[in-house]
Structures are given as structure tokens and as C-alpha cells.
Design an enzyme around this catalytic site. Sequence first.
Site, mmCIF file in Angstrom:
data_model
loop_
_atom_site.group_PDB
_atom_site.id
_atom_site.type_symbol
_atom_site.label_atom_id
_atom_site.label_comp_id
_atom_site.label_asym_id
_atom_site.label_seq_id
_atom_site.Cartn_x
_atom_site.Cartn_y
_atom_site.Cartn_z
ATOM 1 N N THR A 84 0.813 -1.220 0.000
ATOM 2 C CA THR A 84 0.000 0.000 0.000
ATOM 3 C C THR A 84 0.845 1.268 0.000
ATOM 4 O O THR A 84 0.438 2.286 -0.560
ATOM 5 C CB THR A 84 -0.929 0.004 1.213
ATOM 6 O OG1 THR A 84 -0.145 -0.174 2.410
ATOM 7 C CG2 THR A 84 -1.970 -1.097 1.107
ATOM 8 N N HIS A 369 -53.323 -10.160 -25.017
ATOM 9 C CA HIS A 369 -52.912 -11.529 -24.720
ATOM 10 C C HIS A 369 -51.962 -12.074 -25.785
ATOM 11 O O HIS A 369 -52.194 -11.911 -26.978
ATOM 12 C CB HIS A 369 -54.120 -12.487 -24.678
ATOM 13 C CG HIS A 369 -55.375 -11.889 -24.167
ATOM 14 N ND1 HIS A 369 -55.700 -11.871 -22.835
ATOM 15 C CD2 HIS A 369 -56.401 -11.269 -24.808
ATOM 16 C CE1 HIS A 369 -56.870 -11.277 -22.672
ATOM 17 N NE2 HIS A 369 -57.316 -10.893 -23.851
#
Length: 481
Positions: A84, A369
Site C-alpha cells: 500500500t 394476450h
Amino acid sequence: MTHKERPLDVVILAAGQGTRMKSALPKVLHPVAGRPMVAWAVKAAKALGARDIVVVTGHGAEQVEAALAGSGVRFARQAQQLGTGNAFLVGAEALRHQGDADILVLYGDTPLLRPETLRALLADHRAHNSALTILTAELPDATGYGRILRDADGHVERIVEEKAATPEEKAVREFNSGVYVLDARAPELARRITNDNPAGEYYLTDLLELYRQEGAQVRAFKLHDPDEVMGANDRVQLAQAAAVLRRRINTAHMQAGVTLQDPSTIQIEDTVTLGRDVTLEPGVILRGQTRVADGVTIGAYSVVTDSVLEEGVIVKPHSVLEGAHVGKGSDVGPFARLRPGTVLEESVHIGNFVETKNARLAEGVKAGHLAYLGDVTIGAETNVGAGTIIANFDGVHKHQSTVGAGVFIGSNATLIAPRVIGDAAFIAAGSAVHADVPEGALAIARGKQRTLEGWSRRYWSGMHEGVRKKLPWLAGWLERQ
């Protein structure tokens, strides 16, 4: 320039491989609530008004940089995974300006940090003229984290990593989140960090001792909610982070006037916008750039992605919408699918098992539908019968059709594209329409019916007796003939 007037630069560390994710995708790109984890860090940095934001990439650098393209950040690559401290130095040296700013260090795998927490951290750092301020939190069991050790006066003395801690030090509940605010000297001091440790890495935590050697002020700012600094290193922690963000997002929407009938089952990505008096039933998922206007109801287990729903729309359960625009007062579903390019104008009805794609339906159109409407424009007040199919694909190309206003399309009709159906035309049920239909005309395109009297008796009488015995009703019927 006073300490309070210093600009803010941000370095986001996103170079790690994330082996515990067990994934080909870089760890920081795993999504949480609609954004890659690293994008949450970028969002928080922008909310602070940062002057410059540098994302340090390494593993999967090309993917990470592509994911953040256009976000206004810049990139610096860590050529080797040297820890880091080295990653920070790579990022700090890439900042546009040197020596005049406070530097906030964030991580690409901590998506839960709130901008307001970072503002408070920065304010504390500046109010105390600190050189280094560490964001800390407490857990009943801080296993896995570096511990914050303080002197008798409560000042931060050092950070001890888990593997180097004594049993007494491991009992300390306050831990280092890895988030820091540093003064402008940090890059210079970071160059003095050594890798004299078993891992041979350069640790950013060593800055604390370097600052202390300079006689500088070092502070810890303790937050109340340890969830905010929860890292997501594996799939379990990723799910935990997602759950926290889901609760936050859902709570914010409810406080803004949205009804969530079962918040624990509803997922709303951070990029979604919702109006007032919206109702979401259980299991709803809202994704991407979806915008939902006032008074909309979305039924249970529906999924809406990158779509616009205008005022008063009703989406009934189990419907899927992607890249669709649904006009005021329209209703969709249940079990409907609106695919990209669908535009429904006002008061359109899309019923169960209707699918649309690249279709524009004008005001008042009804398709109740079992229909497929693809590559078509349909005029106002047209009725689309059950089983209607727009046959838009010839095996190589898609073709566009136009259906006028006030058209009646009978059940089980097929329009073979490209077709133009004029206003007020009628399409007879069962027709396969392969020619254009003029305005006001009736089109019938089906075979002539033949009725053969007595055919069933002859058919069954000729059937093998063993088959007839399997059909008890048949013997009685034949006797009556």
C-alpha cells in the site's frame, strides 16, 4: 494559505488482485447496488469537491480504467504489487499539483463510506491542524484488522498489524480502516518507507511513525458505524455490503414518499430515480437509469431496467421491462415483456404474455394476450387480438411494419413484414397477411374450411381394438352413432 483553505486531492487504491473473490473480474469491479465497488469510492470523492482524483490500478488495469472512463478521474499504474505504501506513492506522484493539498486515501473495495463521514473526517483533520488523521472504528472482535494503540493520554501511538500483535494488543477493539487524510508532506515521507518486513512490502501504515519522528500531529477520527469501512474481499462480504447499501437506498426512498411493501426483498440500484407515491410490491428489482414518475405501481417480482415509467403507470406482477418508455396511465402485464426500443404512449394496455421490441404503440392501443409486436408502429385505438404475431425476421434481416389507427386485428393473425395496414382496417382472425391492406378494408387470408360429416366415426372404427379399449368414452360414443 491556511490549513483550512488547502485544496483536497484524492488517491484511490485499486490495484489489488483480490484472490479471495476467486474471479476473473478484478475485485474492485464487482458490482454493488448498481455500481462497481470502485465507482462508489469515486462518487464519494466527487461529493467532497476533490480537485484531483487519481485511481491507482494494477491487476486488471485495462478493465478498471475502461469501467471508469468518462468519470473524470485519472489513472496511475502500479507496475508491481509492492504494498500500500508503494501504491500510494504511485498515485500521489501522479497528482497534477504537488505540495499544496491535503490528500485523502481511499480504497476501491470499501463501497459503504458515506460522503458525510469523509467530510467530518476532513473537517476534524483541518480543525486540529493534523498532519495525519486516521479513520478508525470499533468492533467487539477486530480480528483481521490492524489495531490502534494509544498512549496514556489517548494519543495515537502506533498501528500494530494482526499478525504482529500480542494477545493484549489483539484485545483492542479500535481498528485501522486504512482511510487517511494526509498533509502535503506525505509523498516525500512515503519515499522513506522501507520494505524491511517479512512480506518485503512497503506499508502505508509506516507513515505514522515517520510523521511522529517529524514531531507532527497524528490523530484518529473514530466513526460510530463500523459497517462504513467494511471491505468486500470475498463473495460473502460482497453480499453483506450489498445488503447494507440496499437498506440505505430503500430507507431513503421510503423517507421520500415511496411505499415499499417488503423492503427486505426489493432491490433498487443507486442510479434509479423514483417519484412520490410510487408503490413497489415484494420482489421488485429496479436497475440502471430507470426513472419512475409519481403514482406508479410496480407489481411483485417485476424487473425494470433502463426504462421510463410516466405518471400513473401500472406494471403488474412478473413483468420484465428493459429500455422501454411507458406513457401516462398505461398498464403492463402480468407476465409481459417490453424489450429495448419499446415506446408506449398514453393509456396503452399490454396484457399477459405480450412481448414488444422496437415498437411504438400510440394512445389507447390494446394488446391483451399472447402477442409478439416487433419492429412495428401501431396507430391510436388499434386492437391487437390474442395470438397476433408480427413476423419481422426473414432469416437475414428485420423488417418494419406500420399499422394505422383504429385497426382491428383478429385473434391468431400473422402480419408478414414489411406490411402497411391502413387506418380502420380489419384483419380477420387466423389470417396470415402477406400483402398491404388499404384503409377501411377487410383482409381475410386463411384456407377455406372443409367439414367432413361422419369422419370421426370412420376414423375410430378403423383404429386397432387395443387402442379403443384405452379410451373408455369412445365405446359409448361409437354405440350412439
